[in-house]
Scaffold this motif. Structure first.
Motif, PDB file in Angstrom:
ATOM      1  N   ARG A  32       0.831  -1.217   0.000  1.00  0.00           N
ATOM      2  CA  ARG A  32       0.000   0.000   0.000  1.00  0.00           C
ATOM      3  C   ARG A  32       0.861   1.261   0.000  1.00  0.00           C
ATOM      4  N   ALA A  33       2.048   1.168   0.597  1.00  0.00           N
ATOM      5  CA  ALA A  33       2.958   2.317   0.622  1.00  0.00           C
ATOM      6  C   ALA A  33       3.679   2.503  -0.711  1.00  0.00           C
ATOM      7  N   GLY A  34       3.485   1.550  -1.642  1.00  0.00           N
ATOM      8  CA  GLY A  34       4.042   1.713  -2.975  1.00  0.00           C
ATOM      9  C   GLY A  34       5.262   0.865  -3.292  1.00  0.00           C
ATOM     10  N   PHE A  35       5.612  -0.051  -2.404  1.00  0.00           N
ATOM     11  CA  PHE A  35       6.773  -0.905  -2.644  1.00  0.00           C
ATOM     12  C   PHE A  35       6.360  -2.168  -3.394  1.00  0.00           C
ATOM     13  N   HIS A  36       7.290  -2.733  -4.150  1.00  0.00           N
ATOM     14  CA  HIS A  36       7.035  -3.938  -4.933  1.00  0.00           C
ATOM     15  C   HIS A  36       7.322  -5.190  -4.104  1.00  0.00           C
ATOM     16  N   HIS A  37       6.566  -6.251  -4.395  1.00  0.00           N
ATOM     17  CA  HIS A  37       6.675  -7.499  -3.631  1.00  0.00           C
ATOM     18  C   HIS A  37       8.096  -8.049  -3.577  1.00  0.00           C
ATOM     19  N   ASP A  38       8.785  -8.093  -4.713  1.00  0.00           N
ATOM     20  CA  ASP A  38      10.122  -8.694  -4.705  1.00  0.00           C
ATOM     21  C   ASP A  38      11.087  -7.907  -3.825  1.00  0.00           C
ATOM     22  N   GLU A  39      10.985  -6.584  -3.831  1.00  0.00           N
ATOM     23  CA  GLU A  39      11.839  -5.761  -2.974  1.00  0.00           C
ATOM     24  C   GLU A  39      11.456  -5.918  -1.502  1.00  0.00           C
ATOM     25  N   ALA A  43      13.968  -7.170   1.499  1.00  0.00           N
ATOM     26  CA  ALA A  43      14.180  -6.379   2.717  1.00  0.00           C
ATOM     27  C   ALA A  43      13.857  -7.196   3.967  1.00  0.00           C
ATOM     28  N   LEU A  44      12.772  -7.951   3.929  1.00  0.00           N
ATOM     29  CA  LEU A  44      12.415  -8.773   5.088  1.00  0.00           C
ATOM     30  C   LEU A  44      13.449  -9.875   5.320  1.00  0.00           C
ATOM     31  N   ALA A  45      13.972 -10.439   4.245  1.00  0.00           N
ATOM     32  CA  ALA A  45      15.033 -11.452   4.384  1.00  0.00           C
ATOM     33  C   ALA A  45      16.292 -10.822   4.976  1.00  0.00           C
ATOM     34  N   TRP A  46      16.611  -9.599   4.561  1.00  0.00           N
ATOM     35  CA  TRP A  46      17.773  -8.875   5.091  1.00  0.00           C
ATOM     36  C   TRP A  46      17.627  -8.702   6.602  1.00  0.00           C
TER      37      TRP A  46
END
Length: 158
Positions: A32-39, A43-46
């Motif tokens: 909803r904030a405009g970020f793409h799923h793959d990114e 980030a969550l994996a990081w």
């Protein structure tokens, strides 16, 4: 990916409120904030790997027995990611006891995992802050780093 890390740190991690959301809810909010799923997944994996670094002995250099009098020799890949200014800043942080050898290695590990073609000193400062926030017992170092990150220069610079 780094934009997502910054967004998460500023809106969830660094805020005073304790917000517990599951990964699906967090992913939906980031979309909803405009970020793409793959990114988002990167980030969550990081962040998961950052949390795992303090709980594992996978990397042998994460130990208390590292001598602080030794100089860190950077690999070619690390030198390509961390320019002279960044490496000098890491050395400065060790000299003023914001980082120790173990947390320095955690910072370098996390920097090398950032999926971005450009990386600057300001980005490094945020990574250091994120690492220190996640390491128990580093509250004083975190506060010092926060001061370094947000301090305004006094006077007029020539």
């Amino acid at each position: 990916m780094f934009d997502i890390l910054m967004y998460l740190f500023e809106n969830f991690i660094h805020s005073e409120t304790e917000i517990r959301v599951d990964q699906d809810e967090l992913t939906e909010e980031l979309v909803r904030a405009g970020f793409h799923h793959d990114e988002i997944y990167k980030a969550l994996a990081w962040l998961e790997k950052l949390a795992a670094l303090q709980e594992t002995d996978i990397k042998p250099y994460f130990c208390k027995g590292i001598s602080t009098s030794l100089s860190r020799i950077y690999t070619h890949e690390e030198q390509m990611r961390l320019d002279v200014e960044c490496r000098g800043f890491l050395m400065f942080l060790e000299q003023v006891n914001v980082l120790d050898a173990s947390t320095r290695e955690m910072v370098i590990d996390r920097v090398m995992e950032i999926d971005s073609s450009e990386f600057c000193l300001e980005d490094l400062k945020w990574v250091v802050l994120m690492v220190l926030f996640n390491v128990p017992g580093k509250e004083k170092a975190y506060a010092q780093m926060e001061d370094l990150l947000f301090e305004e220069p006094d006077g007029i610079l020539h």
